[in-house]
Design a protein around this motif. Sequence first.
Motif, short mmCIF file in Angstrom:
data_model
loop_
_atom_site.label_atom_id
_atom_site.label_comp_id
_atom_site.label_asym_id
_atom_site.label_seq_id
_atom_site.Cartn_x
_atom_site.Cartn_y
_atom_site.Cartn_z
N ARG A 90 -0.12 -0.80 -7.32
CA ARG A 90 -0.73 -1.54 -8.49
C ARG A 90 0.32 -2.94 -8.75
N SER A 101 -3.53 3.63 -0.34
CA SER A 101 -4.06 3.20 -1.63
C SER A 101 -2.96 1.80 -2.07
N ARG A 102 -3.81 1.18 -2.56
CA ARG A 102 -3.26 -0.33 -3.09
C ARG A 102 -2.27 0.16 -4.07
N GLN A 136 -13.15 1.52 -2.39
CA GLN A 136 -12.40 0.81 -3.32
C GLN A 136 -11.04 1.02 -3.22
N GLY A 137 -10.05 0.18 -2.97
CA GLY A 137 -8.68 0.20 -2.90
C GLY A 137 -7.92 0.94 -2.21
N TRP A 148 0.90 -1.04 -0.08
CA TRP A 148 0.04 0.08 0.05
C TRP A 148 0.80 1.26 0.04
N ARG A 201 0.19 -6.74 -5.18
CA ARG A 201 -1.05 -7.20 -4.73
C ARG A 201 -0.94 -8.54 -4.09
#
Length: 124
Positions: A119, A116-117, A95-96, A27, A122
Amino acid sequence: MVASTLGAVLVAAPAAAEVPREFLGKWTSRPGHCEQRNGEVDVLEVTPSGLAVYEVGCDLGRSEPISGGVRFVAQCYKGGGPVSAGAVTLRRLGQGGIEFALLDFSWASDEAQRFSRCRTGRAR
């Protein structure tokens, strides 16, 4: 005698962390940047049994559900300092996104941080 000794060891052992799958992975505090940059970007990495963010590492113990997430009993350290006991919370933010907080550590603010997640990295 062996049974009573084994029972004492089992009672003293901390419960294993149960980090929900949705929190696992990398994250970032700055979307689009998933590498640590001191003062600019913090990267939080959550594993099934712990987490790490700039100069902080935590082993997570037993958990309890809280509104929107989970709270863990934690053993954490900052930099090369000693390990101390406290708590960690992880909450979903739409979301995310997640909110992360270190609680009851003398060297950390209880104020939650938003991430935030990434890219990459994951959870699978």
